[in-house]
Design a protein around this motif. Structure first.
Motif, short mmCIF file in Angstrom:
data_model
loop_
_atom_site.label_atom_id
_atom_site.label_comp_id
_atom_site.label_asym_id
_atom_site.label_seq_id
_atom_site.Cartn_x
_atom_site.Cartn_y
_atom_site.Cartn_z
N GLU A 308 -21.24 -12.18 11.79
CA GLU A 308 -21.38 -12.04 11.05
C GLU A 308 -21.20 -9.82 10.40
N GLN A 309 -22.09 -9.65 10.75
CA GLN A 309 -22.21 -8.16 10.81
C GLN A 309 -21.20 -7.66 10.99
N LEU A 310 -20.34 -7.72 11.94
CA LEU A 310 -19.27 -6.71 12.69
C LEU A 310 -17.87 -7.16 11.83
N PHE A 311 -18.34 -8.40 11.37
CA PHE A 311 -17.33 -9.04 10.53
C PHE A 311 -16.68 -8.20 9.08
N ARG A 312 -18.47 -7.80 8.71
CA ARG A 312 -18.49 -7.20 7.36
C ARG A 312 -18.02 -5.85 7.21
N GLU A 313 -18.65 -5.10 8.54
CA GLU A 313 -18.09 -4.24 8.31
C GLU A 313 -16.65 -3.95 8.42
N LEU A 314 -15.87 -4.47 9.62
CA LEU A 314 -14.88 -4.27 9.84
C LEU A 314 -13.87 -4.71 8.95
N LEU A 315 -14.24 -5.38 7.56
CA LEU A 315 -13.13 -6.03 7.26
C LEU A 315 -13.03 -5.43 5.36
N ILE A 316 -13.43 -3.93 5.47
CA ILE A 316 -13.14 -3.67 3.91
C ILE A 316 -11.75 -2.82 3.80
N PRO A 318 -9.16 -2.84 0.03
CA PRO A 318 -9.17 -2.58 -1.28
C PRO A 318 -8.61 -4.14 -1.93
N LEU A 319 -8.13 -4.95 -1.26
CA LEU A 319 -7.41 -6.11 -1.49
C LEU A 319 -8.65 -6.99 -1.09
N ILE A 320 -9.50 -7.05 -0.41
CA ILE A 320 -10.64 -7.91 -0.01
C ILE A 320 -12.57 -7.07 -1.69
N THR A 321 -12.16 -7.84 -2.30
CA THR A 321 -13.40 -7.50 -3.39
C THR A 321 -14.20 -8.21 -2.74
N GLU A 322 -14.94 -9.89 -1.99
CA GLU A 322 -16.08 -10.04 -2.18
C GLU A 322 -16.25 -10.60 -0.49
N ILE A 323 -17.22 -10.71 0.06
CA ILE A 323 -17.15 -10.72 1.16
C ILE A 323 -19.01 -12.54 1.57
N ARG A 324 -18.51 -13.31 1.17
CA ARG A 324 -19.46 -14.50 0.61
C ARG A 324 -20.26 -14.86 2.50
N GLY A 325 -20.74 -15.40 1.72
CA GLY A 325 -21.42 -16.70 3.09
C GLY A 325 -21.99 -16.37 3.72
N LYS A 326 -23.07 -16.29 5.14
CA LYS A 326 -24.00 -16.32 5.83
C LYS A 326 -23.59 -17.21 7.34
N GLY A 327 -23.59 -16.04 8.33
CA GLY A 327 -22.87 -16.20 10.09
C GLY A 327 -21.91 -16.08 9.84
N LEU A 328 -21.21 -17.28 10.54
CA LEU A 328 -19.81 -17.68 10.60
C LEU A 328 -19.46 -18.26 10.07
N MET A 329 -20.28 -18.62 8.54
CA MET A 329 -19.46 -19.38 7.65
C MET A 329 -19.53 -17.80 6.16
N LEU A 330 -17.98 -17.99 6.71
CA LEU A 330 -17.68 -16.17 5.88
C LEU A 330 -16.44 -16.20 4.98
N ALA A 331 -15.85 -16.20 3.52
CA ALA A 331 -15.19 -16.38 2.86
C ALA A 331 -14.79 -14.80 2.30
N ALA A 332 -13.58 -14.22 2.59
CA ALA A 332 -13.23 -13.59 1.80
C ALA A 332 -12.44 -13.47 0.85
N LEU A 333 -12.64 -13.15 -0.43
CA LEU A 333 -11.84 -13.16 -1.72
C LEU A 333 -11.09 -11.81 -2.00
#
Length: 393
Positions: A308-316, A318-333
């Motif tokens: 999960e932390q790796l996803f959050r570090e990589l998915l930065i 301007p068109l990703i406004t937020e990443i919700r969820g926990k573990g490998l249950m994630l949603a990029a808005l």
């Protein structure tokens, strides 16, 4: 095959993705044209161990060579379903001791509703606004979106709604309430986590008035959030636990678990209070047992939070406004429904499988197999970022 698919197989939308599957292995699904696609969806959180996991396949083959279906649920003692239920009991709190195996998560929700009404002698069921628990009539009755429910009314009665994470609604839980049914993490609404001890406060209110708390772990369960079950993050224990999806490692199964005393009420007065022909099917149970053993005997659960932390570090971006969820249950808005749809469709063209959420149309679902590697995460995120760079606002 595509033409036959559209002609003979009933569809769920006017425009299905029409991906023609040749085979699948590990974290990849292969198209009939030979192109491989990295799977960031895992069959909508169902393929916990990826595709064709050796331990699951071996368990299936062994059971197939022994026997298939032999008797309706609850009459014969069969090794795989018995061992599955016993292992679950050993991994859950003492109050969650007896498991009823069914064929899907939505059937498990229906069983939980019946059990709650049988235990309490009450009829009112309270669910959350924007919840999704499945599409059988019992589960559909817990849906607040009238546009989805209206065409199928009448649904089951005596249903009320509260707002997830809103404490002022707790007073709606009264001595008339049989159960409050909640997703531990709201799925279709956008992977919304409970805040400020909300689930614990719901449980306390239920205890005050003699109602039961039913937690739907169909999607968060089986390691997806970094615990075996999502409720373990939130200092709460449900009276009835509902599970499905990732439980079977890609095979169709669901279950609901409660105390032995409560579950026994389904076996008498009336007898056959809940019954299913194929629930606890030995081949499916063997797959689920192997899946649960693999998840709990390895580091997959603890690795989920690192991934999960790796996803959050990589998915930065301007068109990703937020990443919700926990573990490998994630949603990029993203900022809009149109951008999200463009991204999902273009990523499939580029070899990455993503998907939508049911109600939050700005969300890009990211629910890969728990077995996905860090290199595969980097590969998929690179494709996603590349596609985002191509989107014109």
């Amino acid at each position: 095959m595509k033409s036959d698919f559209l002609t003979y197989q009933a569809q769920t939308t006017p425009h299905p993705l029409n991906f023609e599957v040749a085979r699948a292995e590990g974290s990849y699904i292969y198209h009939k044209n030979g192109k491989k696609h990295l799977d960031f969806i895992a069959g909508v959180s169902a393929c916990s161990l990826g595709h064709q996991h050796p331990r699951v396949k071996a368990a299936i083959h062994k059971q197939v060579d022994t026997y298939l279906h032999v008797m309706v649920y609850g009459e014969y003692a069969q090794e795989a379903p018995v061992q599955l239920c016993k292992l679950l009991a050993s991994l859950l709190p003492d109050s969650l001791h007896s498991t009823y195996l069914v064929n899907s998560g939505t059937e498990a929700i229906d069983g939980a509703i019946k059990l709650a009404r049988r235990v309490t002698g009450r009829t009112e069921i309270i669910a959350a606004l924007d919840a999704y628990h499945g599409n059988s009539y019992g589960a559909l009755s817990l849906m607040s979106l009238e546009e989805r429910v209206a065409p199928f009314r009448p649904v089951i009665g005596d249903i009320a709604f509260i707002k997830f994470n809103c404490e002022k609604y707790l007073e709606r839980i009264t001595t008339k309430t049989a159960a409050v049914v909640l997703e531990t993490i709201q799925g279709g609404a956008g992977f919304i986590e409970p805040q400020r001890g909300f689930l614990k406060k719901v449980k306390e209110r239920c205890q005050e008035v003699g109602a039961l708390l039913v937690l739907d772990e169909i999607q968060p369960g089986f390691g997806r959030t970094g615990k075996l079950f999502g409720f373990e993050h939130y200092d709460v224990i449900p009276d009835i636990l509902v599970m499905g999806k990732g439980m079977g490692g890609g095979m169709p199964i669901g279950a609901f678990t409660a105390s032995y005393e409560h579950m026994q009420l389904l076996s008498d007065n009336p007898k056959l209070g809940h019954i299913t022909t194929f629930g606890g099917h030995p081949v499916i149970a063997a797959a689920a047992l192997a899946t649960l053993q693999e998840i709990t005997e390895t580091t997959l659960i603890e690795d989920t939070l690192k991934k999960e932390q790796l996803f959050r570090e990589l998915l930065i971006h301007p068109l990703i406004t937020e990443i919700r969820g926990k573990g490998l249950m994630l949603a990029a808005l993203t900022p809009s429904v149109d951008i999200t749809s463009q991204v999902i469709l273009k990523c499939q063209e580029e070899g990455l499988i993503l998907f939508w959420l049911l109600f939050e149309a700005r969300a890009i679902r990211i629910t890969p197999p728990l077995t996905i590697s860090e290199d595969e995460i980097r590969e998929g995120c690179a494709i996603l970022l590349k596609v985002l760079d191509q989107i014109s606002i």
